[in-house]
Design a protein around this motif. Structure first.
Motif, PDB file in Angstrom:
ATOM      1  N   LEU A  27      25.641 -18.073 -11.474  1.00 27.09           N
ATOM      2  CA  LEU A  27      25.057 -17.564 -12.594  1.00 27.09           C
ATOM      3  C   LEU A  27      26.222 -16.846 -13.175  1.00 27.09           C
ATOM      4  O   LEU A  27      26.121 -15.698 -13.110  1.00 27.09           O
ATOM      5  N   TRP A  31      24.418  -9.982 -16.300  1.00 23.78           N
ATOM      6  CA  TRP A  31      22.952  -9.797 -16.239  1.00 23.78           C
ATOM      7  C   TRP A  31      22.307  -8.483 -16.359  1.00 23.78           C
ATOM      8  O   TRP A  31      22.731  -7.872 -16.080  1.00 23.78           O
ATOM      9  N   ILE A  50      16.226 -17.080 -16.434  1.00 19.91           N
ATOM     10  CA  ILE A  50      17.180 -18.240 -15.882  1.00 19.91           C
ATOM     11  C   ILE A  50      16.654 -18.421 -14.467  1.00 19.91           C
ATOM     12  O   ILE A  50      16.616 -17.408 -13.765  1.00 19.91           O
ATOM     13  N   VAL A  52      17.140 -20.737 -10.435  1.00 18.01           N
ATOM     14  CA  VAL A  52      17.849 -21.900  -9.588  1.00 18.01           C
ATOM     15  C   VAL A  52      16.898 -21.963  -8.479  1.00 18.01           C
ATOM     16  O   VAL A  52      16.161 -21.132  -7.958  1.00 18.01           O
ATOM     17  N   ARG A  68      16.287 -27.035  -8.606  1.00 15.26           N
ATOM     18  CA  ARG A  68      17.258 -26.623  -9.477  1.00 15.26           C
ATOM     19  C   ARG A  68      18.751 -26.219  -8.802  1.00 15.26           C
ATOM     20  O   ARG A  68      18.601 -25.264  -8.082  1.00 15.26           O
ATOM     21  N   GLU A  70      21.290 -26.012 -10.818  1.00 13.06           N
ATOM     22  CA  GLU A  70      22.350 -25.306 -11.653  1.00 13.06           C
ATOM     23  C   GLU A  70      21.214 -24.466 -12.388  1.00 13.06           C
ATOM     24  O   GLU A  70      20.152 -24.756 -12.321  1.00 13.06           O
ATOM     25  N   ALA A  71      21.747 -23.454 -13.151  1.00 11.53           N
ATOM     26  CA  ALA A  71      21.141 -22.484 -13.738  1.00 11.53           C
ATOM     27  C   ALA A  71      20.152 -23.265 -14.967  1.00 11.53           C
ATOM     28  O   ALA A  71      20.715 -23.949 -15.687  1.00 11.53           O
ATOM     29  N   THR A  72      19.044 -22.880 -14.807  1.00 12.57           N
ATOM     30  CA  THR A  72      18.065 -23.656 -15.854  1.00 12.57           C
ATOM     31  C   THR A  72      17.111 -22.537 -16.650  1.00 12.57           C
ATOM     32  O   THR A  72      16.620 -21.644 -16.020  1.00 12.57           O
ATOM     33  N   GLN A  73      17.097 -22.625 -17.853  1.00 14.05           N
ATOM     34  CA  GLN A  73      16.560 -21.726 -18.672  1.00 14.05           C
ATOM     35  C   GLN A  73      14.892 -21.973 -18.372  1.00 14.05           C
ATOM     36  O   GLN A  73      14.482 -23.067 -18.822  1.00 14.05           O
TER      37      GLN A  73
END
Length: 94
Positions: A27, A31, A50, A52, A68, A70-73
């Motif tokens: 990430l 943050w 976000i 994961v 997930r 990878e980072a996913t919004q």
């Protein structure tokens, strides 16, 4: 129960432990908040959320049941004072 996440003094997320579901995916950036759930991670930067990791039951809130890696919004925007958390089989953001 399989990983730990830490938000350091520079607001960088560090994740370590088992990552077979993607829960320790990178990430990048700074943050505001981070929370570890059961094989998933949720993080907030301003109004952006976000996720994961494990999503077998749609528990990440991204509209499907794919894990997930990878980072996913998440398709929502929090207020600047919004809060989020992860638990046993869920993520929540208000």
């Amino acid at each position: 129960w399989s990983h730990t996440v830490v938000l350091d003094a520079r607001h960088t997320v560090c994740a370590f432990g088992r990552s077979d579901m993607g829960q320790c995916a990178a990430l990048p950036g700074a943050w505001d908040d981070v929370s570890a759930g059961s094989e998933m991670t949720i993080a907030r930067r301003g109004a952006e959320v976000i996720v994961v990791g494990w999503n077998e039951h749609g528990n990440l809130g991204v509209g499907d049941t794919k894990n997930r890696f990878e980072a996913t919004q998440v398709p929502l925007r929090l207020s600047e004072r919004g809060v989020m958390t992860a638990g046993g089989g869920h993520c929540a953001a208000v």
